[in-house]
Design an enzyme around this catalytic site. Structure first.
Site, short mmCIF file in Angstrom:
data_model
loop_
_atom_site.label_atom_id
_atom_site.label_comp_id
_atom_site.label_asym_id
_atom_site.label_seq_id
_atom_site.Cartn_x
_atom_site.Cartn_y
_atom_site.Cartn_z
N GLN A 123 0.88 -1.17 0.00
CA GLN A 123 0.00 0.00 0.00
C GLN A 123 0.92 1.23 0.00
O GLN A 123 1.71 1.41 0.91
CB GLN A 123 -0.90 0.00 1.26
CG GLN A 123 -1.92 1.13 1.25
CD GLN A 123 -2.70 1.21 2.56
OE1 GLN A 123 -2.29 0.67 3.57
NE2 GLN A 123 -3.83 1.92 2.53
N HIS A 126 30.94 -23.81 43.84
CA HIS A 126 31.04 -22.45 44.38
C HIS A 126 31.99 -21.58 43.58
O HIS A 126 33.12 -21.99 43.28
CB HIS A 126 31.56 -22.45 45.83
CG HIS A 126 31.38 -23.71 46.59
ND1 HIS A 126 30.36 -23.88 47.48
CD2 HIS A 126 32.08 -24.87 46.60
CE1 HIS A 126 30.45 -25.09 48.03
NE2 HIS A 126 31.49 -25.72 47.51
N ASP A 178 -2.61 -6.47 13.76
CA ASP A 178 -2.27 -6.15 15.16
C ASP A 178 -3.29 -6.69 16.15
O ASP A 178 -3.57 -6.07 17.17
CB ASP A 178 -2.11 -4.64 15.33
CG ASP A 178 -3.41 -3.90 15.08
OD1 ASP A 178 -4.41 -4.54 14.67
OD2 ASP A 178 -3.44 -2.68 15.31
N GLY A 237 -14.42 0.80 16.27
CA GLY A 237 -15.65 1.22 15.59
C GLY A 237 -16.88 0.68 16.31
O GLY A 237 -16.85 -0.44 16.84
N ALA A 241 36.11 -24.45 45.01
CA ALA A 241 35.61 -23.08 45.00
C ALA A 241 36.69 -22.13 44.50
O ALA A 241 37.87 -22.32 44.77
CB ALA A 241 35.19 -22.68 46.41
N TYR A 259 34.54 -19.80 37.51
CA TYR A 259 34.29 -19.41 36.13
C TYR A 259 34.82 -20.51 35.21
O TYR A 259 36.02 -20.78 35.17
CB TYR A 259 34.96 -18.08 35.78
CG TYR A 259 34.98 -17.84 34.30
CD1 TYR A 259 33.77 -17.70 33.61
CD2 TYR A 259 36.16 -17.81 33.57
CE1 TYR A 259 33.76 -17.52 32.23
CE2 TYR A 259 36.16 -17.62 32.19
CZ TYR A 259 34.95 -17.49 31.53
OH TYR A 259 34.93 -17.32 30.17
N ASN A 301 -16.69 -3.21 16.74
CA ASN A 301 -16.20 -3.96 15.59
C ASN A 301 -14.87 -4.62 15.93
O ASN A 301 -13.93 -3.96 16.34
CB ASN A 301 -16.03 -2.98 14.43
CG ASN A 301 -15.33 -3.61 13.25
OD1 ASN A 301 -15.42 -4.82 13.04
ND2 ASN A 301 -14.63 -2.78 12.48
#
Lengths: 472, 472, 472
Positions: free
Chosen positions: B78, B367, B106, B146, B384, B370, B174
């Site tokens: 459009q 514990h 939507d 509407g 740990a 990383y 609507n």
């Protein structure tokens, strides 16, 4: 009223297939207490002896119930699932009181005042049967509840599956709480017949009988929210919401402030002192006692723990089986568990786990530490990154840190080991032996600065990486 | 019904200025799925081909849609924002089916059953146009919809901005779902005129035309909550609440228990096994599959991960792109991410991050560790404070820890490095080279206790501090 | 309207025993602002001078109020708690304007537009007294509010405790906002008598007097939710919910997306830029400013902090008194506090605490670190497990890390210390001295692998454990 004239039958034999669970639904907790315990405790409070009709998974049920001291509770087994009429009939040998109160085991919101009102009305009206009903013309939430139909001065209860009338007309539903005169029950219960569709015997058919025989039917009203039954996990959620709101309401009346009532959970046996403030999303589980003037930070979850007065729990603390002294501060992001005891005015900071340990007063463990199987005295300071190495792969061993010791950062304390009073340890140390009182222990390599070496290292790594990425 | 007679036009060209966002509103997610995908998936399920009218930011829209396999979807553009009438008119060249279904892009809560009902009614009534309407006489929530005005057997839809009547009288709005006979649409759509005020052409004017021409107008009713449009972030929130409630309701029916339904979020494609318990505030995002009998602790956030059966997630776990085996336990305060795989019966404890790693069975990292770019075997124990030093400033390197290895506390494992089976490392070690099978690696300075040194150190620091504070 | 003709009296003398708190209820915060400040700020906005009637704990009240600049505020003390009539009478010497507005101090939701409407109506009707009333026929929530009784063209307000009528008939309650012509007040206030039951003088009796004397009474209506008084912690919660909803609604209109409105808290002075997304359960406290396009992860709690644009806060971050630059990323599980400043594009990762520090741009501290009293430059990388050892037991000292430095994992940086530009440190180092620019500092013992030792160690530990368990 004379309660000794009354005995209760609680129906707890049903399967609970709509829960889709191995666990019987009556053992699901509602605000931290198994559902079946609600009617049993309520009746105990009223001093009414109970016959509990069990069947489905009765051993599991008994095991939980027997952890509590119910003074006058007996069991009766219903062999087959033939409906409420059959369930009550199966207890006939235990009938001794003048009046028989019948309740469902799955109605945890029923309050003693409601039962008292029913008893009062029953005695006053001198009828064969009394029951509690509740107004509800919402077809969704009243689905499943028997309809109270009153026509031409005749009262009857029509089970939901058989009800074909208009909810807006017959808008009272049966709450499932009945009080029968024993003689009436004795005479008529055997006359109840199986319903053709369900092949079940309905206790509720007795209402119509009493009504038709003009033996008297009395009713009392109760709010729907207090008589809700629990047949699905959704109904359990709804019932828990109501119970939770009651608990929080009572706390607010006692001077407890809530940041966000709607996201807070409190189990039914938790106590909280006046002047305490509870942050958003806090979860307080069974066995927790919180003192006066405390602050519990948002999203902290506390279970089976005791907090003194003026304790500060920062947001995001997880705690279980712990005792915290007055004026101590914990968190954020701390994990305290394993029967840990912490004294007064101590501080446990962020990313710290403490388990199976005792910590005395004014001690500070503020960052990134793991404290397990340790006994720590007063006025101790433990540096960031400290680990009690309590596990050697086979056994757990104890670390002792005495009063006023100072542990440097990034220490590894290899248990069993003792740091005596006033001793210190250097940062980065691995402590394997006793540090005597007032001594400084160091276990550290000397720092060496290699000039220009960082540049060369970066260059060489970069070259290697470049070669690698080319060859890949 | 014969669906091959039906094609759909979905309107998705509008701007969404009230969202105040660069992103087109139809690409905002609702329970983890972009809004525009809801009608498209629903129509695909009904086997109805779709012409999607796009305009505003059409490339962004297409990019997302094309990540999904829609078998019969075509686009129509459009050019100018001239209203719904113009939008539908612009698709005329694609009209091939006997009936044309028109929906808004939507309205993510519209269900296929509602569309089926409209089709059924349309076919049965044999009318020119059918549409779905909903009862709502609340002036606030129906603002923007509407109004359906029925007078003297004439039906029309009056756009909200032009409606001057009484909400209490014309209380149907609507829903924005229409089914037109193609011949009717063809004949009359070009006769629609721009409204003077808005300069837009309203598709809804066709209702009045059909009604006046006595070509037949049929309507079906739907609950307001299922037809809500989304024009603002507040409406998006409301719609997401409804979708979330539907998702959670379905989970409860499948045997999932929730601690706090109102604070829990579940995306639309998440699956959860029976007997699983979901704590307060849990967030389960797109791509997550949870097995049976799991426990998900409060405030855990899980995204795009797969959990086996009987997995325990403690409170406050953050997880994404991970796979966790049966009976493993994670948290509290753990962060698992980066395509990490964890086997069965393993334990990841508090303040542990695992990323880009694989961990096998019965391994424990309990514990403050990383773990990155690591491959860890079974029955490993990691102390740990352990860090895999996977980054040298330029490249990432791999750490391998084989079965039954035991890593002491506060270790730094400098990748690339391998710890072989059954090997051990002492606490506080920096491991730079392979540790052979069954070997013990130690990299540690000897502990030295300097007697009385702590006292002297404290004294001297105190003196320095005192001098400093005086001179300041 | 001519506001210079109006002065206000705000009633703030009452005790607040139902709060069960040492703190006066008017100093409890509602969305981060003390309750008493709401009417004072609203009247200041309307440019109306205020006489504040104080009594109970007046010094505490004044201390808070005086932290704010109220241009025309005077205090008047009510010596004894003799009711609202006495409270207003006690201010007589301060009356100078033509009309006297009277408000309760404990109605924080009253909006200026409502007061303006009352003034307008009062002026237009030219009456002796006007007041605001609100419709509420719910006996529970309107308990405590005076009833507006209108009979035979006579208006009066009957205090709740004296009201014996039917809520369904007299369903308007008194909002506690009055506008009196001064002359009327002057003439009649001394004629008010103590009520026998309460021994209090009711200001509201003036309505009946004006009505009977035909001096004119005007009323305006307001929604109950805007005039709610706060007498209990439960009412405070309800009022805070309403205020919070207003704040969040305003944010949504500005383009802020919320994951879960119902679990989010935002204080009244917080600002959030468009395009920012707020996760479930986020708590944003007083003094916080968030830029555009940010993401705030679930359950993060942020207080008195400033975030730039496009900042990512992962879930579970606790932040206070911090400033974060554009495009930086924090968390999950990070704790930033103590007037910390972080520059642009920096990353603070999980289990990281930063306090009393400044960090420049593009610096990364991604795992398990404690950074306190540090100044860190740009493009720095700090390895996991790094600790700034800023505390020696007596004083805090500063760590300086210059641009492009690289700190290895598990480092202990003993402050005061400086790591110069481009310098590196090896993993596991204890850094006690300056590391020069481009140098590599290492402080580490050499790794020694003791072959077969792990097996022997395991065996011996197992033997010891077995002996121990036997002898216990």
């Amino acid at each position: 009223m004379n309660r000794s004239k009354i005995q209760a039958i609680v129906l707890a034999a049903g399967t609970s297939s709509r829960f889709k669970s191995e666990t019987p639904k009556l053992l699901f907790t509602l605000c931290g207490q198994e559902m079946i315990l609600y009617p049993l405790k309520m009746l105990q409070q009223l001093d009414i002896p109970v016959t509990l009709v069990v069947g489905h998974k009765k051993e599991l049920l008994k095991r939980i119930i027997e952890q509590h001291a119910f003074s006058s509770l007996t069991y009766s087994e219903q062999k087959h699932q033939l409906g409420t009429g059959d369930a009550v009939a199966s207890t006939a040998s235990s009938w001794h009181a003048e009046h028989i109160l019948v309740l469902n085991g799955d109605a945890p919101l029923v309050q003693s005042s409601m039962v008292e009102e029913l008893i009062k009305e029953h005695m006053k009206s001198n009828v064969a049967v009394s029951f509690t009903m509740t107004h509800n013309n919402d077809p969704i939430s009243s689905a499943g509840y028997g309809r109270v139909v009153i026509r031409d001065e005749q009262t009857s209860i029509v089970e939901a599956r058989h009800f074909t009338g208009d909810f807006a007309v017959d808008c009272f539903v049966n709450a499932g709480i009945y009080l029968f005169r024993r003689e009436f029950l004795k005479r008529f219960i055997s006359s109840l017949a199986k319903h053709p569709g369900s092949q079940e015997i309905y206790l509720t058919d007795l209402i119509e009988i009493a009504s038709k025989q003009k033996l008297g039917v009395a009713t009392v009203n109760a709010p729907f929210d207090q008589v809700r039954g629990v047949n699905t996990l959704k109904e359990l959620w709804a019932a828990e919401q109501i119970k939770r709101a009651e608990i929080i309401d009572a706390c607010m009346q006692q001077g407890v402030r809530f940041g966000s009532v709607q996201s807070t959970h409190i189990d039914c046996d938790v106590t909280i002192g006046a002047g305490t403030s509870i942050g958003a999303g806090v979860q307080l589980f069974a066995g927790t006692r919180i003192g006066k003037g405390c602050t519990i930070g948002a999203y902290s979850c506390i279970k089976n723990s005791t907090l003194g007065d003026h304790v500060t729990i920062q947001p995001h603390v997880v705690m279980s089986d712990a005792t915290i002294g007055d004026l101590s501060a914990i968190g954020p992001f701390a994990h305290i568990h394993g029967n840990t005891t912490i004294g007064n005015e101590s501080v446990i900071g962020n990313f710290v786990e403490v388990t199976k340990s005792s910590i005395a007063h004014r001690t500070r463990i503020k960052h990134l530490s793991y404290i397990g199987n340790a006994h720590i005295g007063s006025d101790v300071n433990i540096g960031a990154g400290t680990v009690t190495c309590n596990y050697n792969g086979v056994t757990k061993n104890t670390t002792i840190i005495e009063d006023r010791a100072f542990i440097g950062s990034n220490n590894s304390l290899i248990a069993p080991v003792t740091i005596e009073q006033h001793a210190m340890t250097g940062a980065g140390s691995v402590i394997t032996e006793t540090v005597p009182s007032h001594a400084l222990a160091i276990a550290r390599a000397q720092q060496v600065n290699k000039e220009g070496y960082a540049r060369r290292l970066r260059d060489s790594i970069t070259v290697v990486a470049a070669v690698k990425s080319k060859t890949q």
